[in-house]
Design an enzyme around this catalytic site. Structure first.
Site, PDB file in Angstrom:
ATOM      1  NE  ARG A  85      -3.788  -2.206   2.434  1.00 48.36           N
ATOM      2  CZ  ARG A  85      -3.627  -3.523   2.556  1.00 48.36           C
ATOM      3  NH1 ARG A  85      -2.408  -4.019   2.778  1.00 48.36           N
ATOM      4  NH2 ARG A  85      -4.656  -4.341   2.458  1.00 48.36           N
ATOM      5  CG  HIS A 110      -1.014  -5.566  -4.329  1.00 50.31           C
ATOM      6  ND1 HIS A 110       0.082  -5.477  -3.501  1.00 50.31           N
ATOM      7  CD2 HIS A 110      -1.818  -6.517  -3.782  1.00 50.31           C
ATOM      8  CE1 HIS A 110      -0.043  -6.342  -2.507  1.00 50.31           C
ATOM      9  NE2 HIS A 110      -1.186  -6.987  -2.643  1.00 50.31           N
ATOM     10  CG  HIS A 184      -0.419 -11.466  -4.007  1.00 50.64           C
ATOM     11  ND1 HIS A 184      -1.405 -12.285  -3.494  1.00 50.64           N
ATOM     12  CD2 HIS A 184      -0.478 -10.326  -3.271  1.00 50.64           C
ATOM     13  CE1 HIS A 184      -2.042 -11.668  -2.517  1.00 50.64           C
ATOM     14  NE2 HIS A 184      -1.486 -10.481  -2.352  1.00 50.64           N
ATOM     15  CG  ASP A 254      -2.540  -8.249   5.127  1.00 49.07           C
ATOM     16  OD1 ASP A 254      -1.486  -8.433   4.493  1.00 49.07           O
ATOM     17  OD2 ASP A 254      -3.543  -7.712   4.627  1.00 49.07           O
ATOM     18  CD  GLU A 320       1.905 -10.437  -0.580  1.00 47.84           C
ATOM     19  OE1 GLU A 320       1.857  -9.346  -1.179  1.00 47.84           O
ATOM     20  OE2 GLU A 320       1.074 -10.765   0.294  1.00 47.84           O
TER      21      GLU A 320
END
Length: 357
Positions: A85, A110, A184, A254, A320
């Site tokens: 982000r 992304h 991803h 996350d 990631e």
């Protein structure tokens, strides 16, 4: 005689009317498929401890579903120009301010509404006795999704005879810009249940905490004494529902974990080790990047995948490798700025194995 095999096929037509080419790289222990549209890893297959091969990623049986981000959830996608982000879709380079389209609530996610995963790429395959590779190239024009500078990008997917998969990223620009590329892929080392019993190790003493809008607070916080401590192997689901502010804000995991310590001779640090105790498959991740984003599939909604099988919440997880979120607005973070005359390079390595009984 080489035990490696490379095949190529036309796998559909892209929204721009170009052939989508899929390349399958086969070694004795790993099979990897990559398509030219979006740089997507469409499949990874490995054997379990019984010798039975199966799929270990989330994805689709054909190209067309990948064209719709609302259902594809970035399955296997090449992410750019900026993974993760950027707050408010805004950043500055020197005195010049830039505005990006918003696609992740109040932020740019992304790379924006049409990031690198939503474009055709040129592809070139190569086979030798020791390795198979597919190199994708594309020029992202100046101003694409609001980012400055024309960016020439190449990504090579290389499978060695020993089953090691390397992703090698390179980019150059003609104007100052920001770059943060990643992949991803959603991993599920078993495939017939969620990933909560997978065992994860992240060699990170600190992580990047976020606010309610998933933008970093700017701090790097110790994991000790929190459910984000994976320095010793832990089941993914053991603490995911714990009463911790960061888990509540993200709906699970996350978060970017900070990779420190000396890299190996190739410039890589160990980023993660994932195992599935039932059938024994393992995945180890190494990277030149300063962080790894562990995402526990919190927003999967049951959309159908391969064979029309639904992918419910937490049916896959992502690891990631990347720079930290919102780095262009966080000067204390490692820089993602790229200037003319420089080359962006990033390297991530995946090693697949089988744990003993």
């Amino acid at each position: 005689m080489s035990k490696l095999k490379l095949t190529e096929e036309v796998w559909g037509r892209s929204p721009a009317g170009r052939d989508v080419r899929r390349f399958t790289l086969v070694s004795p222990t790993v099979q990897v498929a990559v398509m030219s549209y979006g740089g997507v890893i469409t499949s990874v297959r490995t054997p379990d401890r019984r010798g039975e091969w199966d799929e270990i990623t989330l994805g689709y049986d054909e190209a067309a579903p990948y064209f719709d981000r609302t259902t594809a959830s970035f399955f296997g996608a090449l992410i750019g120009r900026y993974g993760n982000r950027i707050a408010g879709g805004r950043f500055s380079l020197g005195a010049q301010a830039y505005r990006l389209p918003l696609n992740g609530g109040p932020n740019t996610l992304h790379g924006g509404p049409r990031g690198f995963d939503q474009h055709d790429w040129d592809a070139r395959a190569e086979a030798t006795d020791d390795a198979l590779s597919v190199t994708l190239t594309r020029r992202s024009p100046d101003g694409e999704e609001g980012f400055p500078g024309a960016l020439d990008v190449s990504v090579t997917y290389r499978l060695d005879a020993d089953g090691t998969l390397d992703l090698l990223y390179r980019a150059v620009t003609d104007r100052p810009t920001v770059v943060n590329l990643t992949n991803h892929t959603y991993w599920n080392l078993r495939g017939d249940r969620d990933v909560l019993d997978h065992v994860l190790e992240l060699p990170a003493a600190r992580f990047v905490p976020v606010r309610a809008d998933m933008i970093p607070t700017g701090d790097l916080t110790g994991v000790a004494g929190t459910p984000l401590d994976f320095r010793t192997p832990q089941p993914v689901g053991a603490r995911i529902g714990g009463d911790h502010e960061q888990l509540r804000l993200a709906g699970g995991y996350d978060h970017t974990f900070v990779l420190e310590g000396e890299p190996d001779a190739g410039g890589l640090r160990r980023a993660a080790h994932l195992s599935e105790p039932g059938l024994g498959r393992t995945l180890e991740v190494w990277t030149s990047e300063p962080g790894v984003q562990f995402y526990s599939g919190n927003f999967l909604t049951g959309q159908p995948g391969r064979g029309a099988r639904p992918y419910p919440r937490r049916w896959g997880l992502c690891l990631e490798t990347q720079h930290y979120p919102d780095s262009p607005n966080q000067p204390q973070f490692p820089s993602t700025r790229l200037d003319p005359g420089e080359a962006y390079r990033s390297h991530t390595r995946y090693r697949f194995g089988i744990a003993p009984d």
